[in-house]
Scaffold this motif. Sequence first.
Motif, PDB file in Angstrom:
ATOM      1  N   THR A 435     -35.901 -18.372  -8.255  1.00  0.00           N
ATOM      2  CA  THR A 435     -37.326 -18.151  -8.512  1.00  0.00           C
ATOM      3  C   THR A 435     -37.933 -17.392  -7.333  1.00  0.00           C
ATOM      4  OG1 THR A 435     -37.964 -20.220  -7.436  1.00  0.00           O
ATOM      5  CG2 THR A 435     -37.441 -20.320  -9.803  1.00  0.00           C
ATOM      6  N   SER A 436     -39.199 -17.057  -7.471  1.00  0.00           N
ATOM      7  CA  SER A 436     -39.914 -16.400  -6.371  1.00  0.00           C
ATOM      8  C   SER A 436     -39.957 -17.295  -5.137  1.00  0.00           C
ATOM      9  CB  SER A 436     -41.337 -16.045  -6.809  1.00  0.00           C
ATOM     10  OG  SER A 436     -41.325 -15.065  -7.816  1.00  0.00           O
ATOM     11  N   TYR A 437     -40.091 -18.589  -5.377  1.00  0.00           N
ATOM     12  CA  TYR A 437     -40.151 -19.537  -4.258  1.00  0.00           C
ATOM     13  C   TYR A 437     -38.851 -19.508  -3.463  1.00  0.00           C
ATOM     14  CZ  TYR A 437     -40.746 -24.030  -1.837  1.00  0.00           C
ATOM     15  OH  TYR A 437     -40.840 -25.014  -0.896  1.00  0.00           O
ATOM     16  N   LEU A 438     -37.712 -19.502  -4.168  1.00  0.00           N
ATOM     17  CA  LEU A 438     -36.430 -19.449  -3.472  1.00  0.00           C
ATOM     18  C   LEU A 438     -36.274 -18.122  -2.739  1.00  0.00           C
ATOM     19  CD1 LEU A 438     -33.533 -20.538  -2.902  1.00  0.00           C
ATOM     20  CD2 LEU A 438     -32.822 -19.368  -4.987  1.00  0.00           C
ATOM     21  N   VAL A 439     -36.583 -17.023  -3.421  1.00  0.00           N
ATOM     22  CA  VAL A 439     -36.416 -15.698  -2.813  1.00  0.00           C
ATOM     23  C   VAL A 439     -37.255 -15.581  -1.546  1.00  0.00           C
ATOM     24  CG1 VAL A 439     -36.842 -13.237  -3.143  1.00  0.00           C
ATOM     25  CG2 VAL A 439     -35.775 -14.569  -4.981  1.00  0.00           C
ATOM     26  N   GLN A 440     -38.510 -15.985  -1.615  1.00  0.00           N
ATOM     27  CA  GLN A 440     -39.375 -15.888  -0.451  1.00  0.00           C
ATOM     28  C   GLN A 440     -38.929 -16.823   0.672  1.00  0.00           C
ATOM     29  OE1 GLN A 440     -43.294 -16.616  -2.004  1.00  0.00           O
ATOM     30  NE2 GLN A 440     -43.302 -14.740  -3.250  1.00  0.00           N
ATOM     31  N   SER A 441     -38.325 -17.941   0.299  1.00  0.00           N
ATOM     32  CA  SER A 441     -37.846 -18.890   1.319  1.00  0.00           C
ATOM     33  C   SER A 441     -36.651 -18.335   2.088  1.00  0.00           C
ATOM     34  CB  SER A 441     -37.453 -20.209   0.651  1.00  0.00           C
ATOM     35  OG  SER A 441     -38.561 -20.818   0.039  1.00  0.00           O
ATOM     36  N   LEU A 442     -35.933 -17.381   1.475  1.00  0.00           N
ATOM     37  CA  LEU A 442     -34.777 -16.785   2.149  1.00  0.00           C
ATOM     38  C   LEU A 442     -35.178 -15.664   3.096  1.00  0.00           C
ATOM     39  CD1 LEU A 442     -32.221 -16.628  -0.810  1.00  0.00           C
ATOM     40  CD2 LEU A 442     -32.124 -18.133   1.180  1.00  0.00           C
ATOM     41  N   HIS A 443     -36.455 -15.305   3.106  1.00  0.00           N
ATOM     42  CA  HIS A 443     -36.919 -14.233   4.001  1.00  0.00           C
ATOM     43  C   HIS A 443     -36.703 -14.659   5.447  1.00  0.00           C
ATOM     44  CE1 HIS A 443     -39.338 -10.991   5.615  1.00  0.00           C
ATOM     45  NE2 HIS A 443     -39.463 -10.490   4.377  1.00  0.00           N
ATOM     46  N   LEU A 480     -37.168  -9.436  -3.326  1.00  0.00           N
ATOM     47  CA  LEU A 480     -35.735  -9.602  -3.093  1.00  0.00           C
ATOM     48  C   LEU A 480     -35.206  -8.511  -2.158  1.00  0.00           C
ATOM     49  CD1 LEU A 480     -33.274 -11.286  -3.738  1.00  0.00           C
ATOM     50  CD2 LEU A 480     -32.938  -9.945  -5.816  1.00  0.00           C
ATOM     51  N   VAL A 481     -35.672  -7.288  -2.359  1.00  0.00           N
ATOM     52  CA  VAL A 481     -35.270  -6.187  -1.472  1.00  0.00           C
ATOM     53  C   VAL A 481     -35.748  -6.458  -0.049  1.00  0.00           C
ATOM     54  CG1 VAL A 481     -35.608  -3.737  -0.970  1.00  0.00           C
ATOM     55  CG2 VAL A 481     -35.177  -4.482  -3.317  1.00  0.00           C
ATOM     56  N   GLU A 482     -36.965  -6.969   0.085  1.00  0.00           N
ATOM     57  CA  GLU A 482     -37.504  -7.262   1.415  1.00  0.00           C
ATOM     58  C   GLU A 482     -36.727  -8.374   2.104  1.00  0.00           C
ATOM     59  OE1 GLU A 482     -41.611  -8.071   0.989  1.00  0.00           O
ATOM     60  OE2 GLU A 482     -42.195  -5.992   0.566  1.00  0.00           O
ATOM     61  N   VAL A 483     -36.258  -9.357   1.313  1.00  0.00           N
ATOM     62  CA  VAL A 483     -35.450 -10.435   1.890  1.00  0.00           C
ATOM     63  C   VAL A 483     -34.173  -9.872   2.489  1.00  0.00           C
ATOM     64  CG1 VAL A 483     -34.002 -12.408   1.298  1.00  0.00           C
ATOM     65  CG2 VAL A 483     -36.361 -12.311   0.487  1.00  0.00           C
ATOM     66  N   VAL A 484     -33.512  -8.989   1.739  1.00  0.00           N
ATOM     67  CA  VAL A 484     -32.272  -8.388   2.241  1.00  0.00           C
ATOM     68  C   VAL A 484     -32.549  -7.565   3.499  1.00  0.00           C
ATOM     69  CG1 VAL A 484     -30.393  -6.802   1.705  1.00  0.00           C
ATOM     70  CG2 VAL A 484     -31.242  -8.367  -0.051  1.00  0.00           C
ATOM     71  N   ALA A 485     -33.619  -6.770   3.454  1.00  0.00           N
ATOM     72  CA  ALA A 485     -33.951  -5.932   4.607  1.00  0.00           C
ATOM     73  C   ALA A 485     -34.321  -6.770   5.825  1.00  0.00           C
ATOM     74  CB  ALA A 485     -35.101  -4.992   4.244  1.00  0.00           C
ATOM     75  N   SER A 486     -34.946  -7.929   5.599  1.00  0.00           N
ATOM     76  CA  SER A 486     -35.383  -8.759   6.725  1.00  0.00           C
ATOM     77  C   SER A 486     -34.220  -9.365   7.485  1.00  0.00           C
ATOM     78  CB  SER A 486     -36.296  -9.877   6.212  1.00  0.00           C
ATOM     79  OG  SER A 486     -35.549 -10.880   5.514  1.00  0.00           O
ATOM     80  N   TYR A 521     -34.611  -0.610  -5.905  1.00  0.00           N
ATOM     81  CA  TYR A 521     -33.491  -0.970  -5.043  1.00  0.00           C
ATOM     82  C   TYR A 521     -32.969   0.203  -4.224  1.00  0.00           C
ATOM     83  CZ  TYR A 521     -33.361  -5.500  -7.318  1.00  0.00           C
ATOM     84  OH  TYR A 521     -33.684  -6.759  -7.771  1.00  0.00           O
ATOM     85  N   VAL A 522     -33.712   1.321  -4.228  1.00  0.00           N
ATOM     86  CA  VAL A 522     -33.315   2.472  -3.412  1.00  0.00           C
ATOM     87  C   VAL A 522     -33.210   2.114  -1.932  1.00  0.00           C
ATOM     88  CG1 VAL A 522     -34.074   4.734  -2.570  1.00  0.00           C
ATOM     89  CG2 VAL A 522     -34.111   4.229  -5.018  1.00  0.00           C
ATOM     90  N   PRO A 523     -34.130   1.285  -1.358  1.00  0.00           N
ATOM     91  CA  PRO A 523     -33.987   0.933   0.062  1.00  0.00           C
ATOM     92  C   PRO A 523     -32.644   0.286   0.398  1.00  0.00           C
ATOM     93  CG  PRO A 523     -36.173   0.340  -0.718  1.00  0.00           C
ATOM     94  CD  PRO A 523     -35.395   0.747  -1.919  1.00  0.00           C
ATOM     95  N   LEU A 524     -32.037  -0.417  -0.571  1.00  0.00           N
ATOM     96  CA  LEU A 524     -30.742  -1.039  -0.298  1.00  0.00           C
ATOM     97  C   LEU A 524     -29.647   0.009  -0.143  1.00  0.00           C
ATOM     98  CD1 LEU A 524     -30.698  -4.202  -2.602  1.00  0.00           C
ATOM     99  CD2 LEU A 524     -31.504  -3.945  -0.250  1.00  0.00           C
ATOM    100  N   LYS A 525     -29.821   1.162  -0.795  1.00  0.00           N
ATOM    101  CA  LYS A 525     -28.839   2.236  -0.625  1.00  0.00           C
ATOM    102  C   LYS A 525     -28.832   2.735   0.812  1.00  0.00           C
ATOM    103  CE  LYS A 525     -28.792   4.005  -5.369  1.00  0.00           C
ATOM    104  NZ  LYS A 525     -28.963   5.214  -6.232  1.00  0.00           N
ATOM    105  N   ARG A 526     -30.006   2.799   1.407  1.00  0.00           N
ATOM    106  CA  ARG A 526     -30.080   3.220   2.815  1.00  0.00           C
ATOM    107  C   ARG A 526     -29.425   2.180   3.712  1.00  0.00           C
ATOM    108  NH1 ARG A 526     -35.244   5.166   0.974  1.00  0.00           N
ATOM    109  NH2 ARG A 526     -36.286   3.231   1.606  1.00  0.00           N
ATOM    110  N   LEU A 527     -29.615   0.893   3.377  1.00  0.00           N
ATOM    111  CA  LEU A 527     -28.961  -0.154   4.161  1.00  0.00           C
ATOM    112  C   LEU A 527     -27.453  -0.104   3.985  1.00  0.00           C
ATOM    113  CD1 LEU A 527     -31.368  -3.183   3.531  1.00  0.00           C
ATOM    114  CD2 LEU A 527     -31.201  -1.746   5.575  1.00  0.00           C
ATOM    115  N   GLU A 528     -27.010   0.292   2.795  1.00  0.00           N
ATOM    116  CA  GLU A 528     -25.567   0.414   2.553  1.00  0.00           C
ATOM    117  C   GLU A 528     -24.956   1.478   3.451  1.00  0.00           C
ATOM    118  OE1 GLU A 528     -22.683   0.461  -1.344  1.00  0.00           O
ATOM    119  OE2 GLU A 528     -24.392   1.837  -1.319  1.00  0.00           O
TER     120      GLU A 528
END
Length: 544
Positions: A435-443, A480-486, A521-528
């Motif tokens: 859920t959004s709560y889980l995703v935001q908690s992983l930030h 979700l993208v922001e969580v990965v980037a963080s 999800y384009v920002p994840l390509k840059r992280l890749e």
Amino acid sequence: MQRWSPPSRTGYNAFQPQFDLNFADLYKKLRSEYGPTAQSKVKMTNDISQIETEIEDCEAEIHWLQSHVAFLHNHSRHLDEYKTCLYSLMSPIRKLPDELTLRIFDYACGLNNLTSGQLKTMPALAISSVCSHWRNLAKASPQLWSRMRINLTVMHTDHLGFDLLQMYLDSSQQYPLSFEILGDKLETLDPRQAMVCATVGACSDRWKELAVSQPTFFKVLTAQNPTHFPVLEELSISSFAFRLSGSLDRFQDSPKLRSLSISLFPLSKLPRSLFPWNQLNVLTICSYSEELKYLLDGPSDLTELHFCEWADGWFKQTTSPMLASSIQTVSLSVAASTQPESESLVDVIFASTTCPALTSLSIDRADLDDAYDRPWPKEIVQDFLSRSSCRLTTLSIKSIPLSDSDLIDTLARLPSLLHLTIDDTCVSYNHGPITSYLVQSLHAFRYNGKSLTPSVLVPKLQSLSLVSGGASKGFSDTDLVEVVASRQYPGGYTYDSDTMKSFLRSVVLQFPDRDISEEVYVPLKRLEKAGLRVVVIALGRILI
């Protein structure tokens, strides 16, 4: 090589029209010449003779040109085939040393399904059919032919013998064998099925891995009463094992046996059993009770426990938790259908076991078609983690009804976690944890009203796999993208390095039931490109 050019008119004896076709004059004569003034018959007969001769010349020229065109087509195909062969000679795989090619073959060749009737399910045979070089390599590699699956209930009855099995056995030479003998329950075997089992049983001294699904098969396999299994490492047999006299005891002389999978075993018989329980590393079983203490308390090499909940399974909580000091891996396959007196597998394992060395925990469904709605035992899990004080590094929860808050509470107690897999497919709506709560908690950083602070939730996380099947309330793909980037830390931060010292290295996101915007999800390509492994799949389509 000189290029071809069209031949000149003087150098090519091509067909040349001879008869003058003056249709205007001919039509005029057809309209005006009648009676005695008509053209003489002799002249017209001569013209017809010339025309017939020229028609024959035309047909001869056409036949020659057609044969020449056919020659050119064939020559073009031969040239193309020759070119393909030259490209094959230039192929990098031809430069690969035979040792590496054999490593690839060994990796690609799993079990050969000898009763499927399809070449693609028999990799050793398929590889040897590609070319003479591969065939020679395959023939010189007995391990490729040593892994066999036989389904006795789908064997074709139109042949009296089973030459394919004998060919595989001959090709495997003296290499240790892996057999999987499958089939429906049969009271008796026909002569051909019995012959196959007898042939496999005659190789008992070469068994490395043996899996048998039915008691009739096992009985024929061991008809010669083998008692010595010098290379046997893995054994998988169904619940019939303890019903047949000496079924497990006959394996007492198996010095290399390390893994046992048995659907059901009367744990009360453990102390009297001659089976070498203490040398096992891996045990898969469908029961749990006080008697299991015989294995967990005594000297043992056991490091992995796998429990499966099924219709005949039996799980009973112990009066006090049993210490499993050597167990590093636990997996639970749960189901809703068990014996009426049996308790929930998840409740029993977490309430009755203490695993201080546990590093990997996996919970999934034994049958996705079977509805499962048992509540998550939050307090029992909390007590288990507190009691065990383990440094869990891998957690996988698939298709289990679980609220986001309960999952977050569990993750908060696992600061050592490195690898997290959550799958909420096949879970009823609003009972999934993604859920959004889980995703935001992983930030990695959250605003507490004054400043950004490092997240205390799984700070050392290195790999994250989420499969969102729509069982939970929607979440934002952008979040979700922001969580990965963080969780990408270039260094230079001033916060305590012990709190957060690992960065995310692998992310796998799957959305089997919904499409997503690729732009999000384009920002994840840059992280890749910066080194992060990223996989994004939506509706079976790979986006990244």
